[in-house]
Design an enzyme around this catalytic site. Structure first.
Site, mmCIF file in Angstrom:
data_model
loop_
_atom_site.group_PDB
_atom_site.id
_atom_site.type_symbol
_atom_site.label_atom_id
_atom_site.label_comp_id
_atom_site.label_asym_id
_atom_site.label_seq_id
_atom_site.Cartn_x
_atom_site.Cartn_y
_atom_site.Cartn_z
ATOM 1 N N SER A 255 1.060 11.292 -1.499
ATOM 2 C CA SER A 255 1.768 11.892 -2.442
ATOM 3 C C SER A 255 1.301 12.028 -3.654
ATOM 4 C CB SER A 255 2.988 10.899 -2.777
ATOM 5 O OG SER A 255 3.560 11.106 -3.802
ATOM 6 N N TYR B 78 5.621 1.401 -4.235
ATOM 7 C CA TYR B 78 5.583 2.636 -3.425
ATOM 8 C C TYR B 78 4.167 3.363 -3.596
ATOM 9 C CZ TYR B 78 6.231 7.338 -1.793
ATOM 10 O OH TYR B 78 6.064 8.527 -1.386
ATOM 11 N N LYS C 222 0.497 4.177 -1.496
ATOM 12 C CA LYS C 222 -0.129 5.423 -1.151
ATOM 13 C C LYS C 222 -1.542 5.528 -1.620
ATOM 14 C CE LYS C 222 3.342 7.324 1.036
ATOM 15 N NZ LYS C 222 3.229 7.388 2.326
#
Ligand code: UD1
Length: 337
Positions: free
Chosen positions: A125, A150, A154
Site C-alpha cells: 500500500s 495496519y 504492510k
C-alpha cells in the site's frame, strides 16, 4: 500455469482472478470468507465462463495450509491478498492484524519452499510512504513510520519478503504499492462488499447516493489543497487487477532476473474528496448529500503516484478514468439493494 490467489474472493482478489482467467491461467483460490461471500465465486463464473478451484482455508491455520501445499506441488505463482485492511480496526485489534497480516505471511512463505521457483506478488500500500515530502510519490521516497498497525503490517511484510529472498530463498517477488482502488467490474457481477459502515470514501459515497446513509462526512476542508480536502490517486480496480497479471508475467520472463522489486500502482493523477463527490454526482446524474466535518486522525494531505517505474519496467498504465470507476461503483451499489 497454476496460480494460487489468497483472498481471491475479496475485492481486489476477485477482480484479479477474473483478469487471470481471461488470460487462461489456471486459478486456485484460498479464502476464509471472513470479509466476503461465497457468491463472489458465482460472479466470477458468470463473467468468465470458468469456475476456479476454491478452498475455504484460513491462512493462519498452519496445518490446513501445509496440507493444501502438499497437495498442490505444481503451483507456479502466488498472488497474496488475504489480509485485514481497516485502518481504524487495526488500532483496536493490533494483534489480530499482526497475526493475520504478518504471521500468516510467514506461514505462506514457508510453504512456498515446497514449490519449484515460485513467483510471488504481494499486496502492499502507498500507506508505507505516510505523507511523502515530494509529490508525485516515487518508489524511492522513504518509508515513514506507520501511523497504524495496519500500515505497519504492510511495511513489515515487505521487509519479511526481502529478508527471505536475501537469505537465498528460491522465490522471486514483486510488491505492488496500491494507491486508492475503487469501482467494480463493469458487469456489476463483482465489486466491493463492505461489512457494516464503509470506512473508505467511494463505498460510503455510493451508499449515501442509494439513501442507505443519510449524509457523507467529508473529513476536513482545511488542508493545504485547492479546495481544502485531501487528495488521493483513485485507480479503477480492474486496472489494478490487470497489473497483477502483468507483474506475474514479468517474473515469469526468462531473462528477468531481479529477485525483488516494488512498484507504485496508481493513475498518477490526484483528485480531492470533493472532486470524487462532484464527479460521482455528475456521471451518475444524482446528488450525494455531504457535510464538512473535522479531519480524520491519521489522514495525510495528499498522495498520488509517480507511475514512471511501473510504466517503463512493466509497460503498464491505467486505462480507465475515475469517471469510469465511479459509474461502475454506482452500477454495483444499485445491485446491492
Ligand atoms: C486508507 C489507508 C490505506 C489503506 C486504504 C484501504 C490511511 C492513511 N490510508 O486509505 O493505507 O490501504 O485505506 O482501506 O489510512 N473520506 C471522507 N469521508 C469518508 C471516508 C473517507 O472524507 O467517509 C476521505 C478521507 O479523509 C481521505 C479520502 O476520503 O481523504 C480517502 O479515504 P479512504 O477511502 O478511507 O482511503 P485512504 O484513507 O486514502
Amino acid at each position: 500455469m497454476k496460480i494460487l490467489v489468497t483472498g481471491g474472493l475479496g475485492f481486489i482478489g476477485s477482480h484479479t482472478v477474473v483478469a487471470l482467467l481471461e488470460k487462461d491461467y489456471e486459478v486456485i483460490i484460498i479464502d476464509n470468507l471472513s470479509n466476503t461471500s461465497i457468491d463472489v465465486l458465482e460472479g466470477i463464473t458468470r463473467i468468465t465462463g470458468k469456475t476456479p478451484e476454491f478452498h475455504q482455508i484460513d491462512i493462519r491455520n498452519k496445518s490446513a495450509l501445509s496440507r493444501f501445499f502438499d497437495e498442490q506441488p505444481d503451483i507456479e505463482g502466488i498472488i497474496h491478498f488475504a489480509a485485514f485492511k481497516a485502518v481504524g480496526e487495526s488500532v483496536e485489534k493490533p494483534l489480530d492484524y499482526y497475526e493475520n497480516n504478518v504471521a500468516a505471511l510467514v506461514y505462506l512463505l514457508k510453504e512456498s519452499c515446497k514449490l519449484n521457483q515460485p513467483k510471488f506478488i504481494f499486496s502492499s500500500s502507498c500507506t508505507v510512504y505516510g505523507q511523502a515530502e515530494k509529490l508525485p510519490i516515487t518508489e524511492d521516497a522513504p518509508v515513514q513510520k506507520a501511523n497504524s498497525p495496519y500500515g505497519n503490517t504492510k511495511q513489515i511484510d515487505e521487509e519479511i519478503i526481502q529478508d527471505f529472498i536475501n537469505s537465498g530463498a528460491n522465490l522471486q517477488a514483486i510488491s505492488l504499492r496500491y494507491f486508492n482502488p475503487i469501482g467494480a467490474h463493469p458487469t456489476a457481477l463483482i465489486g466491493e462488499l463492505p461489512i457494516g459502515v464503509p470506512q473508505n470514501l467511494v463505498p460510503f459515497v455510493a451508499q449515501t447516493a442509494a439513501r442507505k446513509r443519510e449524509v457523507l462526512s467529508v473529513f476536513g476542508d482545511d488542508y493545504p489543497t485547492e479546495d481544502g480536502t485531501c487528495i488521493r490517486d483513485y485507480i479503477h480496480v480492474m486496472d489494478l487487477a490487470e497489473v497483477h497479471v502483468i507483474a506475474l508475467e514479468k517474473l515469469i520472463e526468462k531473462d528477468y532476473s531481479k529477485p525483488y522489486d516494488v512498484f507504485n500502482v496508481g493513475t498518477g493523477k490526484g483528485n480531492s474528496v470533493l472532486d470524487v463527490v462532484k464527479t460521482f454526482e455528475k456521471v451518475n446524474n444524482l446528488k450525494v448529500p455531504h457535510k464538512i466535518v473535522d479531519r480524520r486522525p491519521g489522514d495525510v494531505t495528499a498522495a498520488y503516484a509517480d507511475t514512471t517505474k511501473v510504466e517503463s519496467v512493466l509497460g503498464w498504465k491505467a486505462q480507465r478514468t475515475m469517471a469510469d470507476a465511479l459509474k461502475d461503483a454506482w452500477r454495483w451499489e444499485q445491485k446491492q439493494q
